[in-house]
Design a protein around this motif. Structure first.
Motif, mmCIF file in Angstrom:
data_model
loop_
_atom_site.group_PDB
_atom_site.id
_atom_site.type_symbol
_atom_site.label_atom_id
_atom_site.label_comp_id
_atom_site.label_asym_id
_atom_site.label_seq_id
_atom_site.Cartn_x
_atom_site.Cartn_y
_atom_site.Cartn_z
ATOM 1 N N ASP A 64 -5.655 35.063 -2.152
ATOM 2 C CA ASP A 64 -6.360 33.960 -1.514
ATOM 3 C C ASP A 64 -7.789 33.952 -2.030
ATOM 4 O OD1 ASP A 64 -4.153 33.199 0.030
ATOM 5 O OD2 ASP A 64 -4.657 34.654 1.594
ATOM 6 N N VAL A 65 -8.191 32.818 -2.615
ATOM 7 C CA VAL A 65 -9.483 32.710 -3.287
ATOM 8 C C VAL A 65 -10.499 32.067 -2.348
ATOM 9 C CG1 VAL A 65 -10.638 31.613 -5.237
ATOM 10 C CG2 VAL A 65 -8.371 32.574 -5.529
ATOM 11 N N ASN A 66 -11.732 32.625 -2.326
ATOM 12 C CA ASN A 66 -12.774 32.058 -1.474
ATOM 13 C C ASN A 66 -14.079 31.747 -2.211
ATOM 14 O OD1 ASN A 66 -13.900 34.595 -1.834
ATOM 15 N ND2 ASN A 66 -13.198 35.346 0.140
ATOM 16 N N ALA A 68 -15.752 30.574 -6.313
ATOM 17 C CA ALA A 68 -15.554 30.229 -7.723
ATOM 18 C C ALA A 68 -16.887 30.268 -8.438
ATOM 19 C CB ALA A 68 -14.941 28.838 -7.850
ATOM 20 N N SER A 83 -5.278 29.458 -3.841
ATOM 21 C CA SER A 83 -4.611 30.738 -4.083
ATOM 22 C C SER A 83 -3.948 30.778 -5.445
ATOM 23 C CB SER A 83 -3.555 30.988 -3.008
ATOM 24 O OG SER A 83 -2.542 30.014 -3.087
ATOM 25 N N SER A 93 -0.186 28.378 -9.217
ATOM 26 C CA SER A 93 -1.633 28.298 -9.134
ATOM 27 C C SER A 93 -2.038 27.059 -8.357
ATOM 28 C CB SER A 93 -2.236 28.249 -10.542
ATOM 29 O OG SER A 93 -3.619 28.014 -10.472
ATOM 30 N N LEU A 95 -5.566 26.280 -7.686
ATOM 31 C CA LEU A 95 -6.974 26.606 -7.847
ATOM 32 C C LEU A 95 -7.741 25.364 -8.304
ATOM 33 C CD1 LEU A 95 -6.564 29.979 -9.776
ATOM 34 C CD2 LEU A 95 -7.170 29.707 -7.377
ATOM 35 N N SER A 157 -10.479 39.676 -8.498
ATOM 36 C CA SER A 157 -11.178 38.683 -9.309
ATOM 37 C C SER A 157 -10.182 38.120 -10.319
ATOM 38 C CB SER A 157 -12.394 39.288 -10.018
ATOM 39 O OG SER A 157 -11.980 40.171 -11.024
ATOM 40 N N PHE A 170 -12.780 33.385 -10.354
ATOM 41 C CA PHE A 170 -12.569 33.256 -8.917
ATOM 42 C C PHE A 170 -12.586 34.637 -8.282
ATOM 43 C CE2 PHE A 170 -10.301 29.757 -10.919
ATOM 44 C CZ PHE A 170 -10.764 28.664 -10.209
ATOM 45 N N TYR A 171 -13.034 34.705 -7.021
ATOM 46 C CA TYR A 171 -13.020 35.953 -6.260
ATOM 47 C C TYR A 171 -12.278 35.720 -4.950
ATOM 48 C CZ TYR A 171 -16.490 37.674 -9.498
ATOM 49 O OH TYR A 171 -17.127 38.072 -10.638
ATOM 50 N N GLY A 172 -11.529 36.718 -4.515
ATOM 51 C CA GLY A 172 -10.788 36.592 -3.273
ATOM 52 C C GLY A 172 -10.187 37.903 -2.834
#
Length: 180
Positions: A64-66, A68, A83, A93, A95, A157, A170-172
């Protein structure tokens, strides 16, 4: 008169002795409690690392990405649920894409939204338990090279390098395993 004075002194001395004993016992219990708590923290950390490794080795996980970070841009906090999901030999994807496209399809395209099979999959773990996953995905719009790092605590990442666009990171967090 001196007898009463002596009796009071003895009583005060006994109370002081009990207070000292109480403090010593309290300090010993506090130190013992901290060491027990530290042990459970370490056990929890090891358990989390084991769960993360099992998810990665199964090739079935979701990140789960939060946040960018487009190339040459500043960090963007993502408020919608985005995500990257791995399902064996395919990637799903969902994203967003922020950045410069060197060539773009008519209408702007779908960004990084696809469900395709992956190629050139490589996965390795370093000494600290960090997983380095690399794979490629070919869509109708572009070819994407993914480099995913998943740390033993579950944070991740994702670096995406398209052929026809600037790269984006992206980081999550690794999502917990869903009960089936």
């Amino acid at each position: 008169m001196s007898y009463i004075y002596k009796e009071n002194c003895v009583l005060v001395f006994k109370v002081m002795k009990n207070v000292r004993l109480f403090w010593i016992v309290g300090i010993v219990l506090l130190l013992a409690g901290q060491s027990l708590c530290a042990q459970t923290k370490k056990e929890k950390k090891e358990q989390k690392a084991k769960e993360v490794k099992e998810l990665i080795e199964s090739k079935r996980f979701t990140i789960d990405v939060n946040r960018a970070i487009p190339m040459g841009g500043r960090s963007l906090t993502l408020t919608s649920p985005y995500s990257l999901e791995m399902r064996g030999d395919s990637a799903i994807s969902y994203l967003p894409y922020f950045g410069r496209a060197y060539t773009a399809p008519y209408g702007g395209g779908d960004g990084l939204r696809f469900e395709k099979s992956i190629t050139d999959y490589l996965c390795s773990f370093n000494k600290k338990g960090t997983a380095q996953i690399q794979f490629r995905v070919k869509t109708d719009e572009d070819i994407y090279a993914f480099s995913v790092q998943i740390f033993s605590n579950g944070s991740a990442s994702i670096n995406v390098t398209p052929v026809n666009k600037q790269s984006i990171t992206f980081y999550g967090e690794l999502a917990p395993k869903k009960e089936e």
